[in-house]
Design a protein around this motif. Structure first.
Motif, mmCIF file in Angstrom:
data_model
loop_
_atom_site.group_PDB
_atom_site.id
_atom_site.type_symbol
_atom_site.label_atom_id
_atom_site.label_comp_id
_atom_site.label_asym_id
_atom_site.label_seq_id
_atom_site.Cartn_x
_atom_site.Cartn_y
_atom_site.Cartn_z
ATOM 1 N N GLY A 51 13.545 -1.636 11.182
ATOM 2 C CA GLY A 51 13.192 -2.547 12.260
ATOM 3 C C GLY A 51 11.731 -2.948 12.294
ATOM 4 O O GLY A 51 11.307 -3.670 13.195
ATOM 5 N N LEU A 52 10.928 -2.491 11.317
ATOM 6 C CA LEU A 52 9.512 -2.828 11.255
ATOM 7 C C LEU A 52 9.249 -3.783 10.092
ATOM 8 O O LEU A 52 9.754 -3.587 8.988
ATOM 9 N N LYS A 53 8.448 -4.791 10.356
ATOM 10 C CA LYS A 53 8.128 -5.764 9.317
ATOM 11 C C LYS A 53 7.114 -5.149 8.354
ATOM 12 O O LYS A 53 6.027 -4.722 8.747
ATOM 13 N N THR A 54 7.509 -5.124 7.085
ATOM 14 C CA THR A 54 6.743 -4.422 6.058
ATOM 15 C C THR A 54 6.277 -5.398 4.988
ATOM 16 O O THR A 54 6.992 -6.325 4.625
ATOM 17 N N PHE A 55 5.068 -5.156 4.474
ATOM 18 C CA PHE A 55 4.556 -5.966 3.371
ATOM 19 C C PHE A 55 4.113 -5.001 2.277
ATOM 20 O O PHE A 55 3.204 -4.204 2.482
ATOM 21 N N ARG A 67 -5.018 -11.917 0.724
ATOM 22 C CA ARG A 67 -5.014 -12.771 1.906
ATOM 23 C C ARG A 67 -3.577 -13.225 2.189
ATOM 24 O O ARG A 67 -2.660 -12.939 1.433
ATOM 25 N N ASP A 68 -3.425 -13.960 3.264
ATOM 26 C CA ASP A 68 -2.123 -14.531 3.629
ATOM 27 C C ASP A 68 -1.050 -13.481 3.873
ATOM 28 O O ASP A 68 0.143 -13.733 3.662
ATOM 29 N N ILE A 69 -1.451 -12.285 4.289
ATOM 30 C CA ILE A 69 -0.468 -11.290 4.708
ATOM 31 C C ILE A 69 0.067 -11.725 6.066
ATOM 32 O O ILE A 69 -0.708 -12.096 6.949
ATOM 33 N N PRO A 70 1.381 -11.740 6.255
ATOM 34 C CA PRO A 70 1.937 -12.155 7.560
ATOM 35 C C PRO A 70 1.288 -11.381 8.703
ATOM 36 O O PRO A 70 1.212 -10.155 8.658
ATOM 37 N N ASN A 71 0.820 -12.101 9.717
ATOM 38 C CA ASN A 71 0.063 -11.423 10.774
ATOM 39 C C ASN A 71 0.922 -10.629 11.745
ATOM 40 O O ASN A 71 0.393 -10.010 12.668
ATOM 41 N N ASP A 72 2.251 -10.636 11.546
ATOM 42 C CA ASP A 72 3.115 -9.795 12.370
ATOM 43 C C ASP A 72 3.552 -8.539 11.606
ATOM 44 O O ASP A 72 4.478 -7.838 12.024
ATOM 45 N N THR A 73 2.851 -8.242 10.499
ATOM 46 C CA THR A 73 3.175 -7.073 9.678
ATOM 47 C C THR A 73 2.909 -5.781 10.440
ATOM 48 O O THR A 73 1.857 -5.621 11.064
ATOM 49 N N ASN A 74 3.870 -4.854 10.367
ATOM 50 C CA ASN A 74 3.720 -3.539 11.003
ATOM 51 C C ASN A 74 3.318 -2.445 10.012
ATOM 52 O O ASN A 74 2.604 -1.505 10.379
ATOM 53 N N LYS A 75 3.776 -2.577 8.766
ATOM 54 C CA LYS A 75 3.476 -1.578 7.741
ATOM 55 C C LYS A 75 2.977 -2.294 6.489
ATOM 56 O O LYS A 75 3.644 -3.204 5.987
ATOM 57 N N LEU A 94 -4.390 -8.689 11.397
ATOM 58 C CA LEU A 94 -3.157 -7.889 11.440
ATOM 59 C C LEU A 94 -3.150 -7.018 12.698
ATOM 60 O O LEU A 94 -3.172 -5.782 12.614
ATOM 61 N N PRO A 95 -3.085 -7.633 13.867
ATOM 62 C CA PRO A 95 -3.226 -6.883 15.123
ATOM 63 C C PRO A 95 -2.065 -5.944 15.428
ATOM 64 O O PRO A 95 -2.195 -5.066 16.275
ATOM 65 N N LEU A 96 -0.914 -6.140 14.755
ATOM 66 C CA LEU A 96 0.257 -5.313 15.048
ATOM 67 C C LEU A 96 0.469 -4.210 14.004
ATOM 68 O O LEU A 96 1.492 -3.521 14.023
#
Length: 266
Positions: A51-55, A67-75, A94-96
């Protein structure tokens, strides 16, 4: 007959045109959806885990934070790369972010403010197996994350002692913080937490600094005293010579100048 065929051909042509237009729009929408992935470095891809957005950019031969890492990334996984240092605001967008894995890189330097913006949500920060020798405690200012600092070539001194006291170490990672070098040779090869149980590096440094200051102050004091002694002796010698000169003068003139000399000496 020909007119009837023309009537039949027209709807068929229109149908094909509309289908082609629909397919074109579908491709454009699909392309715009997939476009961000095309901007990712080779070996990096987004996913969703528990359930966590991972990159993930593990073992992607990176030499800098992408750069360009999704800013809603959790891990975010940047482990097993060749990243040499972390610049200021490297993860600002990456505030989240809750988990950041930077283990097994070539990090030798972390600029102040590299983790700025992560204090709110970051829970885990892995910096193990890098090339860190010394890091200021201000680098981790306001971070609440559990930090793994093991397997780095640490210089054991007051700076490392302050850093260890300023962060919360990840479970079972403290034993991996070993003195690769030290201000005291006997500590090399020992676990740092074991060393500081008996040695206060900052207190030793303070004592050394205090001694250096005392030596410096004593040196200046000695110079001042030497100058004063020289000054007094020089003036006494000049006064003695002047008095001897006055004795050789006639009595009235001698008394007048003796009085002047005495007042000058006083």
């Amino acid at each position: 007959m020909a007119a009837a065929q023309g009537v039949l051909v027209h709807p068929i042509t229109m149908g094909l045109f509309l289908k082609s237009l629909f397919l074109l729009l579908l491709l454009l929408l699909l392309g715009s959806y997939l476009h961000p992935a095309a901007a990712f470095p080779k070996g990096c891809y987004p996913s969703e885990e528990e359930g966590l957005k991972t990159f993930r950019c593990s073992n992607a031969q990176l030499t800098e934070v992408p750069r360009d890492i999704p800013n809603d990334t959790n891990k975010l996984y940047l482990d097993f790369n060749q990243i040499p240092f972390l610049p200021r605001d490297a993860f600002r967008d990456l505030p989240l972010l809750q988990e950041l894995d930077l283990s097994h890189n070539a990090i030798t330097r972390i600029e102040s403010g590299a983790f700025q913006g992560l204090a709110e949500h970051l829970l885990s920060l892995d910096l193990s197996s890098n090339r860190l020798v010394s890091v200021s405690k201000e680098t981790f200012s306001n971070l609440k994350a559990k930090v793994n600092l093991s397997n780095n070539p640490w210089l054991c001194d007051c700076r490392l002692q302050e850093l260890i006291r300023a962060v919360e170490l990840a479970a079972d990672s403290s034993g991996g913080i070993v003195c690769d070098s030290s201000t005291q040779e006997e500590h090399v090869g020992k676990a740092f937490l074991q060393v500081i149980a008996d040695t206060d590096f900052c207190n030793v440094y303070k004592k050394t600094t205090d001694i250096a200051m005392l030596v410096t102050m004593f040196g200046w004091f000695a110079m001042v005293i030497s100058y004063l002694v020289y000054y007094v002796r020089q003036n006494q010698e000049d006064a003695r010579r002047h008095l001897e000169y006055l004795k050789s003068l006639p009595s009235k003139q001698r008394r007048s100048e003796e009085s002047s000399t005495i007042s000058t000496v006083v």
